[in-house]
Design an enzyme around this catalytic site. Structure first.
Site, short mmCIF file in Angstrom:
data_model
loop_
_atom_site.label_atom_id
_atom_site.label_comp_id
_atom_site.label_asym_id
_atom_site.label_seq_id
_atom_site.Cartn_x
_atom_site.Cartn_y
_atom_site.Cartn_z
N LEU A 29 0.90 -0.92 -0.02
CA LEU A 29 0.06 -0.03 0.01
C LEU A 29 1.07 1.30 0.08
CD1 LEU A 29 -2.73 1.50 0.41
CD2 LEU A 29 -2.34 1.16 2.87
N THR A 30 1.75 1.33 1.05
CA THR A 30 2.31 2.58 1.15
C THR A 30 3.51 2.84 -0.23
OG1 THR A 30 2.42 2.00 3.68
CG2 THR A 30 4.32 3.68 2.82
N GLY A 41 1.94 7.81 2.72
CA GLY A 41 1.93 6.83 3.78
C GLY A 41 0.66 7.06 4.60
N SER A 42 0.47 7.97 5.80
CA SER A 42 -0.65 8.02 6.42
C SER A 42 -1.88 8.34 5.47
CB SER A 42 -0.73 9.25 7.65
OG SER A 42 0.40 8.88 8.50
N ARG A 61 -5.35 -4.46 13.09
CA ARG A 61 -4.90 -3.41 14.27
C ARG A 61 -5.33 -4.36 15.42
NH1 ARG A 61 -7.03 1.76 10.78
NH2 ARG A 61 -4.89 2.17 9.55
N GLN A 74 14.44 1.12 32.32
CA GLN A 74 14.74 2.10 33.62
C GLN A 74 15.07 1.16 34.74
OE1 GLN A 74 15.12 5.01 33.07
NE2 GLN A 74 15.56 5.86 35.07
N GLY A 110 18.24 -0.35 34.82
CA GLY A 110 19.61 0.49 35.04
C GLY A 110 20.47 0.44 33.88
N GLU A 153 0.94 -0.19 10.40
CA GLU A 153 -0.42 -0.27 10.29
C GLU A 153 -1.23 0.90 10.64
OE1 GLU A 153 -1.78 -4.11 10.94
OE2 GLU A 153 -0.11 -5.28 10.14
N SER A 201 -0.22 6.34 15.61
CA SER A 201 -1.03 6.48 16.68
C SER A 201 -1.81 7.83 16.25
CB SER A 201 -0.11 6.90 17.82
OG SER A 201 0.52 5.80 18.36
N1 COS Z 1 -13.81 0.07 6.38
C1 COS Z 1 -14.84 0.32 5.41
N2 COS Z 1 -14.59 1.25 4.60
C2 COS Z 1 -13.86 2.21 5.20
C3 COS Z 1 -13.25 2.19 6.28
C4 COS Z 1 -13.06 0.98 6.95
N3 COS Z 1 -12.57 0.80 8.19
N4 COS Z 1 -12.64 3.44 6.39
C5 COS Z 1 -12.95 4.27 5.42
N5 COS Z 1 -13.66 3.45 4.58
C6 COS Z 1 -14.49 3.84 3.37
C7 COS Z 1 -15.25 5.34 3.63
O1 COS Z 1 -16.44 5.09 4.08
C8 COS Z 1 -15.14 5.82 2.46
O2 COS Z 1 -16.35 5.39 1.66
P1 COS Z 1 -17.31 6.11 0.69
O3 COS Z 1 -16.33 7.06 -0.09
O4 COS Z 1 -18.26 5.43 0.14
O5 COS Z 1 -17.82 7.32 1.68
C9 COS Z 1 -13.75 5.56 1.82
O6 COS Z 1 -13.55 4.27 2.63
C10 COS Z 1 -12.82 6.49 2.05
O7 COS Z 1 -12.73 6.91 3.44
P2 COS Z 1 -12.42 8.30 3.94
O8 COS Z 1 -13.09 9.34 3.26
O9 COS Z 1 -12.51 7.99 5.48
O10 COS Z 1 -10.64 8.37 3.43
P3 COS Z 1 -9.43 9.21 3.99
O11 COS Z 1 -8.64 9.40 2.67
O12 COS Z 1 -10.33 10.29 4.63
O13 COS Z 1 -8.56 8.52 5.22
C11 COS Z 1 -7.60 7.06 6.65
C12 COS Z 1 -8.70 7.28 5.60
C13 COS Z 1 -6.75 8.30 7.18
C14 COS Z 1 -8.30 6.49 8.13
C15 COS Z 1 -6.66 6.11 5.93
O14 COS Z 1 -6.06 6.61 4.91
C16 COS Z 1 -5.59 5.40 6.75
O15 COS Z 1 -6.01 4.54 7.38
N6 COS Z 1 -4.44 5.67 6.71
C17 COS Z 1 -3.42 5.04 7.31
C18 COS Z 1 -2.80 3.79 6.41
C19 COS Z 1 -2.02 2.98 6.95
O16 COS Z 1 -2.58 2.19 8.15
N7 COS Z 1 -0.87 2.75 6.52
C20 COS Z 1 -0.15 1.74 7.11
C21 COS Z 1 0.67 1.06 6.07
S1 COS Z 1 -0.14 -0.33 5.62
S2 COS Z 1 0.76 -1.86 6.61
#
Ligand code: COS
Length: 386
Positions: free
Chosen positions: A124-125, A130-131, A244, A337, A340, A364, A367
């Site tokens: 994915l990344t 990333g985030s 998670r 800690q 020591g 994944e 925080s």
């Molecule tokens: N389960 C099912 N669907 C999900 C979901 C989940 N847990 N989280 C989001 N969705 C869906 C949303 O409902 C939305 O759908 P619709 O467009 O139909 O409404 C769509 O996915 C987009 O979701 P969202 O708008 O929440 O996306 P964002 O871009 O705002 O970001 C986060 C979501 C930040 C939560 C996401 O990018 C994330 O988890 N980032 C971290 C990535 C990560 O963990 N990387 C680690 C590397 S992989 S080991």
């Protein structure tokens, strides 16, 4: 499917013994050589560890989430690199196929993942994503009955060992955002797929990450996960929700290990004429660690129960990942800690765990991403109740 309590207890005992007798003695060696011995990999396969969460019809043990976290608590009691070897097969490298794969994809890949014949990896990344996972730039462009993949993936766990990558790519460029993302199953030997050298990391030696580059990498349209474009981002999120909770359980196991090690050291080490465990400031560190690890264990078990009952656990998964990873960081810090000066020296291992646990707060989902998910869901629920 759920195991009967006796069978679960037997499995837990077997894994506990494997961890204590086979893995713990190798912790230092793996930390120094960055390699898991081949005979250990064979034993992991024989124990069924690669298929813990894969349904029985595909050759796995088919554990429920509650059962899986019980085993993850045990696996957490040693260097995280051991679990990482098969961690992607039971979690992010297989769950996309289990959750959203076609029957053909399940039949083709899950038995191989369950047996450990191949390692599954989750790509994915990217260097620029990333985030903000929805900002990925890798593309999978339709060409007749094929897709052609181009792009770069970064920090991909188990990439050097992987036989199969679940690759997240944009199938509808130039469309941005989550809805243009699809998941594609790409065998590692596909021409145009290149795995870079293993990254040099702060900790978790023995677990490898690397860049994966796709250079006009051609796969058939049958490789599209679930057979549908545009669902990949949701697949990734569902996979991470499950992962998670699992990571939370691993953090609990490692915290309990570190608390045991710190307690033993405090009982053994004498200063001012008595074991340092008799000093209340040391006791405070032990008590805080015990309390936090217990809270984390309860949180993980309850989240797993809810998931097994079919309750949506997006918030709970993020709570587990956030709390447990931060908790094990604090516990590792206190363990150093309590040890020591010895805690800072490589011989005692506690400094290695201190470096190892740092990753849990990052991968994944950091925080901060967990906090964002939790708060967003709280606000959404409050608004829908208005
Ligand atoms: N389960 C099912 N669907 C999900 C979901 C989940 N847990 N989280 C989001 N969705 C869906 C949303 O409902 C939305 O759908 P619709 O467009 O139909 O409404 C769509 O996915 C987009 O979701 P969202 O708008 O929440 O996306 P964002 O871009 O705002 O970001 C986060 C979501 C930040 C939560 C996401 O990018 C994330 O988890 N980032 C971290 C990535 C990560 O963990 N990387 C680690 C590397 S992989 S080991």
């Amino acid at each position: 499917m759920s195991l009967d309590p006796e069978t679960l207890e037997q499995l837990r005992d077997t894994v506990r013994r494997f961890v204590s007798e086979r893995l713990m003695p190798l912790e230092q060696q793996v930390g120094e050589t960055d390699q898991i011995p081949v005979d250990i990999l064979k034993e992991m396969r024989a124990l069924g560890l690669f298929g813990l969460s894969i349904p029985t019809e595909y050759g796995g043990l088919g554990l429920s989430m509650f059962e899986e976290v019980q085993i993850a608590f045990e696996l957490g009691r040693t260097s995280p690199a051991f679990r990482s070897t098969f961690g992607t097969n039971i979690s992010i490298g297989s769950q996309g196929i289990i959750i959203d794969g076609t029957d053909e994809q399940k039949n083709h890949y899950l038995p191989k993942l369950a047996s450990g014949e191949i390692i599954g990896s989750f790509a994915l990344t990217e260097p620029g994503s990333g985030s903000d996972a929805a900002s990925i730039r890798t593309t999978a462009t339709r060409d007749g009955d094929d897709y052609i993949i181009n792009g770069v993936k970064r920090f991909i766990t188990n990439a050097p060992e992987a036989g199969l990558f679940t690759v997240f790519a944009r199938t509808s460029p130039p469309q941005t955002g989550a809805s243009g993302i699809s998941a594609v199953l790409v065998p590692a030997d596909t021409p145009g797929l290149h795995v870079g050298p293993a990254d040099k990391k702060m900790g978790q030696q023995g677990a490898h990450t690397a860049d994966v580059t796709f250079d006009n990498c051609r796969v058939s349209k049958q490789a599209l996960l679930g057979g549908a474009e545009g669902i990949g981002f949701k697949t990734a999120m569902k996979v991470l929700d499950r992962g998670r909770i699992h990571i939370g359980a691993v953090c609990v196991g490692l915290a309990e290990r570190l608390i045991g090690d710190a307690l033993n050291y405090a009982l053994d080490r004498e200063q001012f004429g008595q074991p340092i465990a008799e000093f209340q400031l040391v006791q405070a560190m032990l008590a805080e660690s015990k309390t936090e690890a217990f809270a984390a264990r309860c949180m993980v078990e309850e989240s797993a129960r809810r998931r097994d009952a079919g309750v949506p656990v997006i918030t709970e998964s993020s709570c587990c990942k956030f709390y447990c990873s931060e908790m094990v960081g604090r516990v590792a810090d206190r363990a150093v800690q309590i040890h020591g000066g010895a805690g800072y020296m490589a011989d005692y291992g506690v400094e290695r765990f201190y470096r190892d646990v740092r990753l849990f707060r990052i991968y994944e989902g950091t925080s901060q991403i967990q906090q964002l998910v939790i708060a967003r869901n709280m606000i959404r629920e409050a608004r829908s109740d208005q």
